[in-house]
Design an enzyme around this catalytic site. Structure first.
Site, short mmCIF file in Angstrom:
data_model
loop_
_atom_site.label_atom_id
_atom_site.label_comp_id
_atom_site.label_asym_id
_atom_site.label_seq_id
_atom_site.Cartn_x
_atom_site.Cartn_y
_atom_site.Cartn_z
N TYR A 144 0.85 -1.19 0.00
CA TYR A 144 0.00 0.00 0.00
C TYR A 144 0.88 1.23 0.00
CZ TYR A 144 -3.49 3.42 1.65
OH TYR A 144 -4.32 4.52 1.80
N ASP A 239 9.14 2.81 -0.03
CA ASP A 239 8.09 3.43 0.76
C ASP A 239 8.31 3.01 2.21
OD1 ASP A 239 5.88 4.25 2.12
OD2 ASP A 239 4.43 3.63 0.58
N LYS A 267 4.14 8.62 9.09
CA LYS A 267 3.90 7.98 10.39
C LYS A 267 4.85 8.46 11.50
CE LYS A 267 0.82 4.65 8.51
NZ LYS A 267 0.83 3.96 7.24
#
Ligand SMILES: *Cc1c(COP(=O)(O)O)cnc(C)c1O
Length: 430
Positions: A144, A239, A267
């Site tokens: 994702y 990522d 995050k």
């Protein structure tokens, strides 16, 4: 104790917010029931609006490596907010954060701050396309990278559990520019390059997958990606929105010793406030406006409060080695869970990298999205609710990572393992 307040709030939410939530997985569709509304968090715990206390292993899906309301972060943000919340102009703190990130991740020589991981991945890909003057991007089934149009193809948990292989509203032309390979399978990447090599701008990958549950890269997988992207003059994008500052201070790229061309962060970078970034090689980053022609911007990009929270978090993390402790705690949980599985003869496997961990029921190994999809989702739902009833708050979907934070105590981990034992006893008695 009932969950009446949560239930009532959910009903109100359903009327005014699509699905009652501002991000789909929060609706608990994969496990059933209704979501609990959170009133506050403190260290390793969250408290719901009905007064229940839970040991939290979601950690807001990754950012909270120091747990909830980390005193140093709260103090820094409190102080910062008195000086104003946003200026739309540069601040010293942005420079300090950029310098620190570049020091921790040597592959990053320049970076730009944005507000979400979605923006980071979307912008990195725009940049990769501009740099290579090619169109196609290779991503992996189950990874994702946020919800930008072209990346919503085989995109992991939120989508896997909703049963949407793609999303309507994404022009087929966009999705066609995204080629899908299999994680941990270099042959699948090779085949795509053989066919499309001259038109592949980049390979984007979660170096440790967190969005089809935790899946570690096999030995040679990441270095193989680097070799093949170099051979075809394509870019390698890591990522590291989850893994950055999670699996090590320098992210997965330092742990596995592979320097990608571009990196996405988020995050933990924001210490619990909305902040993300993309960065990498200077010759690529130089294409960004105002230096170059690739446009990218944001009203709240590099927001001072988010930057303060992130900078405080990264400084705390770099003051001394915390990753040894995170590894130990992750291992304690993994071994505790495994012992319980063995004790009750339950079939399942535990994937873990440091403080990120997923328990897959009903399968012996999971090294790819296809294998993850074989797991027993009904049993996971029972596990989730069984643990919830015992005061343990887990990700409400089978293809997600549990996160251990530095706020978890040994006793919290023991209580979690005991809760699992208790549930497993009930589960296996039928
Ligand atoms: C969470 C996540 C994103 C998206 O970040 P948002 O801030 O939710 O937009 C991108 N990539 C990975 C690997 C993620 O885990």
């Amino acid at each position: 104790m009932s969950s009446r307040r949560s239930m009532r709030l959910y009903k109100r939410a359903l009327k005014k917010i699509p699905g009652g939530v501002n991000s789909p997985v929060r609706a608990w569709k994969a496990v059933g029931g209704f979501p609990r509304f959170v009133e506050r968090g403190a260290a390793a715990h969250i408290f719901d609006v009905d007064g229940r206390k839970y040991i939290d292993f979601v950690g807001s899906w990754g950012p909270l490596i120091f747990g909830h309301a980390c005193p140093e972060v709260v103090a820094a943000v409190k102080k910062g907010i008195m000086a104003g919340t946003t200026f739309g102009a540069s601040t010293e703190l942005e420079v300090r954060l950029a310098e620190l990130v570049c020091r921790l991740m040597p592959s990053i020589t320049q970076l730009r701050l944005v507000s979400s991981g979605t923006e980071a991945a979307m912008s990195a890909i725009r940049l990769a396309r501009a740099f290579t003057q090619r169109q196609k991007v290779i991503k992996f089934d189950g990874c994702y990278h946020g919800h930008a149009d072209g990346l919503l193809v085989k995109a992991g948990s939120g989508i896997a559990t909703l049963g949407l292989p793609d999303s309507p509203g994404v022009p087929p032309g966009f999705a066609r520019e995204t080629l899908i390979a299999r994680f941990n399978n270099l042959d699948s990447v090779d085949r795509l390059f053989t066919r499309h090599g001259g038109n592949v701008a980049a390979v984007i990958v979660e170096p440790v997958c967190g969005n089809m549950g935790v899946i570690a890269p096999k030995k040679g997988f990441l270095s193989g990606l680097q070799k093949i992207t170099r051979r075809y003059d394509a870019l390698l994008i890591f990522d590291e929105v989850i893994t950055g500052f999670r699996v090590g201070l320098g992210g997965a790229q330092v742990v596995y010793g592979i320097a990608p061309d571009l990196t996405c962060l988020g995050k933990i970078l924001g210490g619990g406030l909305p902040l993300a970034a993309f960065g990498g090689r200077r010759d690529i980053m130089d294409l960004l406006a105002p230096n170059g022609p690739v446009y990218q911007a944001g009203t709240l990009s590099g927001n001072p409060l988010a930057v303060i929270a992130g900078l405080t978090t990264l400084k705390l993390l770099s003051r001394r080695d915390r990753y040894h402790l995170l590894e130990q705690m992750g291992k304690t949980l993994e071994e505790g869970f495994r012992n319980v599985l063995n004790k009750y003869g339950m079939k399942g496997t535990i994937n873990r990298v440091g403080s990120m961990l997923t328990l897959f029921f009903g399968v012996d190994r999971v090294a790819s999205a296809a294998e993850a999809r074989q797991c027993n989702r009904e049993q996971f739902a029972r596990f989730f609710h069984g643990m919830l009833a015992r005061g343990i708050y887990l990700p409400p979907a089978p293809f997600e990572a549990m996160f251990v934070s530095l706020a978890h105590k040994k006793a919290d981990l023991q209580e979690t393992i005991s809760a699992f034992d208790d549930w497993a006893a009930e589960e296996t008695q039928g």
